[in-house]
Design a protein around this motif. Sequence first.
Motif, PDB file in Angstrom:
ATOM      1  N   PRO A   9       0.799  -1.232   0.000  1.00 24.16           N
ATOM      2  CA  PRO A   9       0.000   0.000   0.000  1.00 24.16           C
ATOM      3  C   PRO A   9       0.830   1.280   0.000  1.00 24.16           C
ATOM      4  O   PRO A   9       0.287   2.367  -0.223  1.00 24.16           O
ATOM      5  CB  PRO A   9      -0.812  -0.111   1.301  1.00 24.16           C
ATOM      6  N   ARG A  11       3.599   3.722  -1.483  1.00 18.59           N
ATOM      7  CA  ARG A  11       4.443   4.107  -2.618  1.00 18.59           C
ATOM      8  C   ARG A  11       5.453   5.149  -2.142  1.00 18.59           C
ATOM      9  O   ARG A  11       5.068   6.220  -1.653  1.00 18.59           O
ATOM     10  CB  ARG A  11       3.615   4.691  -3.762  1.00 18.59           C
ATOM     11  N   LEU A  42       5.485  -2.398  -3.878  1.00 18.62           N
ATOM     12  CA  LEU A  42       4.800  -2.116  -5.133  1.00 18.62           C
ATOM     13  C   LEU A  42       5.773  -2.230  -6.309  1.00 18.62           C
ATOM     14  O   LEU A  42       6.913  -1.767  -6.229  1.00 18.62           O
ATOM     15  CB  LEU A  42       4.209  -0.708  -5.070  1.00 18.62           C
ATOM     16  N   GLN A  65      -0.182  -3.713  -8.517  1.00 20.36           N
ATOM     17  CA  GLN A  65      -1.475  -3.471  -7.872  1.00 20.36           C
ATOM     18  C   GLN A  65      -2.261  -2.450  -8.687  1.00 20.36           C
ATOM     19  O   GLN A  65      -1.794  -1.333  -8.906  1.00 20.36           O
ATOM     20  CB  GLN A  65      -1.278  -2.971  -6.440  1.00 20.36           C
ATOM     21  N   ARG A  68      -4.586   2.325  -8.380  1.00 19.38           N
ATOM     22  CA  ARG A  68      -3.869   3.134  -7.394  1.00 19.38           C
ATOM     23  C   ARG A  68      -4.238   4.605  -7.551  1.00 19.38           C
ATOM     24  O   ARG A  68      -4.335   5.117  -8.668  1.00 19.38           O
ATOM     25  CB  ARG A  68      -2.360   2.976  -7.586  1.00 19.38           C
ATOM     26  N   SER A  69      -4.396   5.298  -6.429  1.00 19.38           N
ATOM     27  CA  SER A  69      -4.688   6.735  -6.489  1.00 19.38           C
ATOM     28  C   SER A  69      -3.421   7.575  -6.467  1.00 19.38           C
ATOM     29  O   SER A  69      -3.491   8.801  -6.566  1.00 19.38           O
ATOM     30  CB  SER A  69      -5.584   7.142  -5.310  1.00 19.38           C
ATOM     31  N   ASP A  70      -2.239   6.928  -6.329  1.00 21.53           N
ATOM     32  CA  ASP A  70      -0.986   7.674  -6.267  1.00 21.53           C
ATOM     33  C   ASP A  70      -0.213   7.637  -7.585  1.00 21.53           C
ATOM     34  O   ASP A  70       0.966   7.960  -7.628  1.00 21.53           O
ATOM     35  CB  ASP A  70      -0.106   7.169  -5.119  1.00 21.53           C
ATOM     36  N   THR A  71      -0.888   7.240  -8.672  1.00 24.09           N
ATOM     37  CA  THR A  71      -0.322   7.364 -10.015  1.00 24.09           C
ATOM     38  C   THR A  71      -0.876   8.636 -10.648  1.00 24.09           C
ATOM     39  O   THR A  71      -1.819   9.244 -10.126  1.00 24.09           O
ATOM     40  CB  THR A  71      -0.705   6.158 -10.877  1.00 24.09           C
ATOM     41  N   ARG A  99      -7.889  -4.995  -5.913  1.00 25.12           N
ATOM     42  CA  ARG A  99      -6.496  -4.962  -5.455  1.00 25.12           C
ATOM     43  C   ARG A  99      -6.086  -6.271  -4.792  1.00 25.12           C
ATOM     44  O   ARG A  99      -4.967  -6.760  -4.992  1.00 25.12           O
ATOM     45  CB  ARG A  99      -6.299  -3.811  -4.463  1.00 25.12           C
TER      46      ARG A  99
END
Length: 400
Positions: A9, A11, A42, A65, A68-71, A99
């Motif tokens: 989870p 990054r 990750l 995964q 993802r909201s952090d891409t 996920r």
Amino acid sequence: MRITVEATPIRPGHAAGVEAFTYGLLTGMAADPSHDLRVNVLRGTLDQWRDQVSADQIGWSEIGQPLRSDTAPGQLLRRWTPTRVRDSLAVRRAVNVVRQRSVPRQRGSDITLYPFHSAPIGPGPSVVVVHDLRHLHAAFHAPGFAAVVRENVARASALVVTWPHPYRETLRLFPEAAERTALIPTPTFQPAPARAAARPEPGLLVYPSSTAAHKNHATLLEAMASLPQCRLVCPGPLVEPEASRLLARAALPDLRGRVSFPGFVTLDELNALYARADAVVIPSLWEAASGAMLEAFSWGLPVACADAEPLLAQLEFTGAEAAVFRATEPASLAEAVQRLLADRAHYATAARHANGRLAARTWTATGGDYLDVLRWVAQGRPGPMPRSTFAAELTREEAP
């Protein structure tokens, strides 16, 4: 003991405090060579993890995964998706189901450690680290995340909580888990380097944090409009949708050139900022405990902080004094900064005094406390749960 740490989870460069915590904990646990330590990260981030955790005995696995909201696409989607939709129970469950299909079964491990409590855990013996429970409070309620936290607490073999305030909250909200919940405080995440030389620039304020909404940068920026003698640097991950709003506000004429958001910075860059800072300001509405506050203490920097319940609890357990302001009132924040800068020597002395309570805490000792809990679970939880002696000293309780 064969341990798997489920770090997918997180990054690097996007997870702020949880990220720094996990780097430190892995380093501390790896100092004990008597166990087998494997870490899932990750896909595409392994080099970044190895740069931060230089332990040859760790076995690393990269795992892809989706959703993802952090891409970059994820950040764009996060920016335009209403919060009530993004945090809803239906959306969170759907995302988590997708996920979880990418997470391999933990074969060959005696126990799994989950360093982030808001991601679903898998089957088998497990220890979950609880950082804060804001998603269960009315002001920050997020049904999807709240459901995950409740399910994790129910399923985990043991819980570890990082600081006294969230520990008390965990016992209050989940009294049935008291006998399998331990308090294990951490060291300061990024303390001042040995023999660090501070050269404060008058009026330079620093607030290291992600731009998540509860970090409350918006109030800080409005206060800056009343502090023309000050400049502000806010390093940390630029989390949408707040990041775009804050950058737009900082570009307006009354703040232009005085407020900057450099994004995620390296440790050397962060140390350079602390060395130049006149003070640290923490307007956050909720924390497990503020890493920025502890880092400021290690530098002997005066602190102005919001009157949020966890921050006041942090001042209490560190024996610190700060210029406290009403969290959502820009005028109160501006007045606190003026009060602090007018008596900077007093607040700087208070910061150095507060640092004394945590200065001796190491990641090796913290890792040892975690290994005691992991071993207890792996052996079938014989007898009472191991307790951290340092935690007992910090909270002035008698160790069991």
